[in-house]
Motif scaffolding. Structure first.
Motif, PDB file in Angstrom:
ATOM      1  N   SER A  87       3.395   4.242   8.849  1.00 31.05           N
ATOM      2  CA  SER A  87       4.745   4.111   8.283  1.00 31.05           C
ATOM      3  C   SER A  87       4.757   3.166   7.083  1.00 31.05           C
ATOM      4  CB  SER A  87       5.721   3.590   9.339  1.00 31.05           C
ATOM      5  OG  SER A  87       6.950   3.228   8.738  1.00 31.05           O
ATOM      6  N   HIS A  88       5.196   3.683   5.953  1.00 36.79           N
ATOM      7  CA  HIS A  88       5.302   2.851   4.758  1.00 36.79           C
ATOM      8  C   HIS A  88       6.399   1.799   4.918  1.00 36.79           C
ATOM      9  CE1 HIS A  88       2.547   5.678   3.041  1.00 36.79           C
ATOM     10  NE2 HIS A  88       3.392   6.671   3.270  1.00 36.79           N
ATOM     11  N   MET A  89       7.502   2.188   5.539  1.00 38.95           N
ATOM     12  CA  MET A  89       8.595   1.231   5.739  1.00 38.95           C
ATOM     13  C   MET A  89       8.195   0.140   6.720  1.00 38.95           C
ATOM     14  SD  MET A  89      10.678   2.312   3.589  1.00 38.95           S
ATOM     15  CE  MET A  89      11.809   0.979   3.960  1.00 38.95           C
ATOM     16  N   GLN A 129      -1.293   7.917  -0.680  1.00 37.02           N
ATOM     17  CA  GLN A 129      -0.296   6.912  -1.040  1.00 37.02           C
ATOM     18  C   GLN A 129      -0.890   5.779  -1.871  1.00 37.02           C
ATOM     19  OE1 GLN A 129       2.863   7.280  -0.489  1.00 37.02           O
ATOM     20  NE2 GLN A 129       3.798   5.272  -0.775  1.00 37.02           N
ATOM     21  N   LEU A 130      -2.185   5.556  -1.757  1.00 40.58           N
ATOM     22  CA  LEU A 130      -2.773   4.418  -2.470  1.00 40.58           C
ATOM     23  C   LEU A 130      -2.820   4.624  -3.987  1.00 40.58           C
ATOM     24  CD1 LEU A 130      -5.873   5.470  -3.111  1.00 40.58           C
ATOM     25  CD2 LEU A 130      -6.223   4.838  -0.734  1.00 40.58           C
ATOM     26  N   TYR A 131      -2.640   5.864  -4.456  1.00 43.16           N
ATOM     27  CA  TYR A 131      -2.606   6.085  -5.903  1.00 43.16           C
ATOM     28  C   TYR A 131      -1.335   5.508  -6.537  1.00 43.16           C
ATOM     29  CZ  TYR A 131      -6.450   9.458  -5.472  1.00 43.16           C
ATOM     30  OH  TYR A 131      -7.654  10.054  -5.232  1.00 43.16           O
ATOM     31  N   GLY A 132      -0.262   5.440  -5.757  1.00 40.72           N
ATOM     32  CA  GLY A 132       0.999   4.997  -6.323  1.00 40.72           C
ATOM     33  C   GLY A 132       1.652   6.082  -7.155  1.00 40.72           C
ATOM     34  N   LYS A 133       2.468   5.680  -8.111  1.00 42.97           N
ATOM     35  CA  LYS A 133       3.181   6.630  -8.964  1.00 42.97           C
ATOM     36  C   LYS A 133       2.199   7.235  -9.960  1.00 42.97           C
ATOM     37  CE  LYS A 133       7.372   7.048 -11.765  1.00 42.97           C
ATOM     38  NZ  LYS A 133       7.944   8.111 -10.911  1.00 42.97           N
ATOM     39  N   PRO A 134       2.051   8.564  -9.968  1.00 44.62           N
ATOM     40  CA  PRO A 134       1.006   9.187 -10.783  1.00 44.62           C
ATOM     41  C   PRO A 134       1.208   9.015 -12.289  1.00 44.62           C
ATOM     42  CG  PRO A 134       1.768  10.697  -9.077  1.00 44.62           C
ATOM     43  CD  PRO A 134       2.722   9.550  -9.094  1.00 44.62           C
ATOM     44  N   ASP A 149       3.107  -0.014  -1.788  1.00 49.22           N
ATOM     45  CA  ASP A 149       3.553  -0.675  -0.572  1.00 49.22           C
ATOM     46  C   ASP A 149       2.364  -1.314   0.135  1.00 49.22           C
ATOM     47  OD1 ASP A 149       2.245   1.435   0.756  1.00 49.22           O
ATOM     48  OD2 ASP A 149       4.092   2.565   1.022  1.00 49.22           O
ATOM     49  N   VAL A 150       2.650  -2.099   1.147  1.00 46.88           N
ATOM     50  CA  VAL A 150       1.614  -2.809   1.897  1.00 46.88           C
ATOM     51  C   VAL A 150       0.667  -1.826   2.578  1.00 46.88           C
ATOM     52  CG1 VAL A 150       1.235  -4.304   3.899  1.00 46.88           C
ATOM     53  CG2 VAL A 150       2.986  -4.902   2.198  1.00 46.88           C
ATOM     54  N   ASN A 151       1.205  -0.725   3.081  1.00 45.52           N
ATOM     55  CA  ASN A 151       0.376   0.276   3.743  1.00 45.52           C
ATOM     56  C   ASN A 151      -0.703   0.803   2.812  1.00 45.52           C
ATOM     57  OD1 ASN A 151       0.164   3.541   4.328  1.00 45.52           O
ATOM     58  ND2 ASN A 151       0.131   2.309   6.185  1.00 45.52           N
ATOM     59  N   GLY A 152      -0.341   1.084   1.570  1.00 43.87           N
ATOM     60  CA  GLY A 152      -1.313   1.600   0.612  1.00 43.87           C
ATOM     61  C   GLY A 152      -2.431   0.607   0.335  1.00 43.87           C
ATOM     62  N   ILE A 153      -2.089  -0.674   0.228  1.00 45.34           N
ATOM     63  CA  ILE A 153      -3.095  -1.707  -0.017  1.00 45.34           C
ATOM     64  C   ILE A 153      -4.050  -1.818   1.158  1.00 45.34           C
ATOM     65  CG2 ILE A 153      -3.435  -4.194  -0.315  1.00 45.34           C
ATOM     66  CD1 ILE A 153      -0.806  -4.222  -1.916  1.00 45.34           C
ATOM     67  N   ASN A 154      -3.505  -1.837   2.364  1.00 41.60           N
ATOM     68  CA  ASN A 154      -4.359  -2.004   3.534  1.00 41.60           C
ATOM     69  C   ASN A 154      -5.207  -0.768   3.821  1.00 41.60           C
ATOM     70  OD1 ASN A 154      -3.460  -4.627   4.007  1.00 41.60           O
ATOM     71  ND2 ASN A 154      -1.721  -3.941   5.232  1.00 41.60           N
ATOM     72  N   LYS A 155      -4.653   0.423   3.591  1.00 36.80           N
ATOM     73  CA  LYS A 155      -5.465   1.637   3.748  1.00 36.80           C
ATOM     74  C   LYS A 155      -6.591   1.665   2.720  1.00 36.80           C
ATOM     75  CE  LYS A 155      -5.033   4.792   6.107  1.00 36.80           C
ATOM     76  NZ  LYS A 155      -5.601   5.131   7.436  1.00 36.80           N
ATOM     77  N   LEU A 156      -6.305   1.182   1.519  1.00 38.00           N
ATOM     78  CA  LEU A 156      -7.348   1.111   0.497  1.00 38.00           C
ATOM     79  C   LEU A 156      -8.457   0.159   0.928  1.00 38.00           C
ATOM     80  CD1 LEU A 156      -8.400   1.799  -2.334  1.00 38.00           C
ATOM     81  CD2 LEU A 156      -7.018  -0.106  -3.206  1.00 38.00           C
ATOM     82  N   ALA A 157      -8.076  -0.978   1.487  1.00 41.18           N
ATOM     83  CA  ALA A 157      -9.083  -1.921   1.978  1.00 41.18           C
ATOM     84  C   ALA A 157      -9.928  -1.284   3.076  1.00 41.18           C
ATOM     85  CB  ALA A 157      -8.408  -3.192   2.500  1.00 41.18           C
ATOM     86  N   GLY A 158      -9.272  -0.609   4.023  1.00 43.86           N
ATOM     87  CA  GLY A 158     -10.013   0.063   5.084  1.00 43.86           C
ATOM     88  C   GLY A 158     -10.970   1.104   4.546  1.00 43.86           C
TER      89      GLY A 158
END
Length: 330
Positions: A87-89, A129-134, A149-158
Motif C-alpha cells: 500500500s502506497h498510502m 512505482q519506483l520510477y515515479g512520474k514518467p 512515496d516511501v513504498n517506492g524507496i523501500n522497494k527500490l532498496a529491497g
C-alpha cells in the motif's frame, strides 16, 4: 521451465500472486513451501490455496523473523520473494513498518542465503512505482528512478539488495518490476493491493466505481497467469541473474475507459468521476505504461491474456466466491 522435484519457498505464498504461483508449481511437481504472516492488511487469504492445501507446506511466520527465515531457507532450490507491504498510502502513514518489511527484512533474507544457502536462486517482486512520474512513455528499465512515496524507496532498496548480493556474493537473483497485476485471489476489501480489487467489489455490489480526477490517466495491466509465467521464466534463466525486467502490456487504457469496459462485460454497475483525495493526488504519477521489450527479447515473455478475457475471468471468480473475500479480514 522444469521445476519438477525442485524445492521452492514462496514468501507471501497465501497472498494473491504467491498462491497462483504455488498452484502452477504444484502442477509441475515441485515441492512447495509457503510462508505468510496472514497479517490482516497484507492480502493473505487461506481460501487462495484451498484447492492445493494438501499439496503444499505452509508456515505462518513473518519475513521480519530472521531466525524463522534462516530455518526455512535451508535446502531450498528457489526463493520467489513476493512478500511485501504494497500500500502506497500505508507507506506514507506508517513508513517504519514499510521500511522493516520491504527493505530491512529483504537484507536479512539475503544474509541468511549467503550464510546457509548460497546456491539458491531468487526472484524478487519489485514494482513500477519506483520510477515515479514518467519522463517518457513507454517506460523502459533505463528510465530515471524517482520514487514518489516511501513504498517506492523501500522497494527500490529491497530490489538493489538482491542485485548487490548477486554481483558481490554470487547469490543468483533478479527482479521483476510488476505493473497492475490483477486476477483471482487479489485483495478486494480495499485498494491496498490494487485499485482494481475494490472496483470489482463495487461493480458486483451494484455501487458506482469511483474514478479519480478526469479518468484519463493511462495504465497497462497484467493478468496474474502472465505474471506467474514471467516469474517462472526469470527463475529458470541464468541470463536473468543480476538483472531487472519490466512487465507490462501492449494494451494501454485510460481509467475511465477501463471502468466502461468492466461495465460493458454484462455484470451491471456504473461509475462516477470523483475528485482526487489530496493525499492520493500528492503521490499520483499520472500516465504510466511499460516497455517490456527487454524481458521479451531475453526471456521470451509476453502477456497472453488480453484485458477483456482477464477481467471477465476475474469478475466471474469473485461473483462465485464473494463470501470468501468480501468480509474476510485480508
Amino acid at each position: 521451465m522444469d521445476y519438477s522435484n525442485k524445492k521452492i519457498l514462496i514468501t507471501g505464498g497465501i497472498g494473491f500472486i504467491g498462491s497462483n504461483l504455488a498452484r502452477t508449481l504444484v502442477n509441475q511437481g515441485a515441492e512447495v513451501t509457503l510462508v505468510d504472516s496472514l497479517t490482516p492488511q497484507y492480502g493473505g487469504n487461506p481460501f487462495n490455496i484451498a484447492d492445493i492445501r494438501d499439496k503444499v507446506s505452509v508456515n505462518i511466520c513473518d519475513v521480519r523473523d530472521s531466525y524463522a527465515m534462516e530455518y526455512l531457507l535451508k535446502g531450498q532450490d528457489y526463493l520467489f520473494n513476493l512478500a511485501g507491504q504494497t500500500s502506497h498510502m500505508d507507506s506514507m502513514s506508517d513508513p517504519q513498518t514499510d521500511l522493516a518489511i520491504n527493505a530491512t527484512a529483504q537484507l536479512s533474507i539475503l544474509e541468511a542465503c549467503r550464510k546457509i544457502n548460497p546456491d539458491i536462486k531468487i526472484v524478487f517482486a519489485s514494482t513500477r512505482q519506483l520510477y515515479g512520474k514518467p519522463d517518457y512513455l513507454p517506460v523502459d528499465e533505463t528510465h530515471p528512478i524517482r520514487p514518489v512515496d516511501v513504498n517506492g524507496i523501500n522497494k527500490l532498496a529491497g530490489e538493489w539488495y538482491h542485485l548487490l548480493y548477486n554481483n558481490v556474493y554470487g547469490i543468483r537473483a533478479c527482479a521483476l518490476r510488476l505493473t497492475n497485476t490483477y486476477g483471482p485471489g487479489m485483495r478486494v476489501k480495499d485498494a491496498r493491493q490494487t485499485f482494481l480489487g475494490i472496483w470489482i467489489r463495487l461493480l458486483l455490489e451494484r455501487k458506482p466505481i469511483k474514478v479519480f480526477g478526469d479518468g484519463l490517466q493511462l495504465r497497462d495491466f497484467n493478468y496474474v497467469d502472465d505474471c506467474v509465467d514471467a516469474l517462472l521464466l526469470a527463475g529458470a534463466s541464468e541470463q536473468a541473474n543480476g538483472k531487472v525486467y519490466n512487465l507490462g502490456s501492449t494494451e494501454v487504457i485510460s481509467l475511465k475507459d477501463l471502468a466502461e469496459k468492466m461495465i460493458s462485460l454484462g455484470f451491471g454497475g456504473n461509475y462516477e468521476l470523483v475528485p482526487f483525495p489530496e493525499e492520493r493526488k500528492a503521490i499520483d504519477i499520472g500516465d504510466y505504461y511499460s516497455d517490456f521489450s527487454l524481458i521479451a527479447s531475453e526471456l521470451g515473455w509476453s502477456p497472453k491474456i488480453d484485458l477483456d478475457d482477464g477481467l471477465d475471468q476475474t469478475i466471474q471468480y469473485y461473483k462465485s466466491h464473494s463470501e470468501q473475500y468480501w468480509d474476510f479480514a485480508n
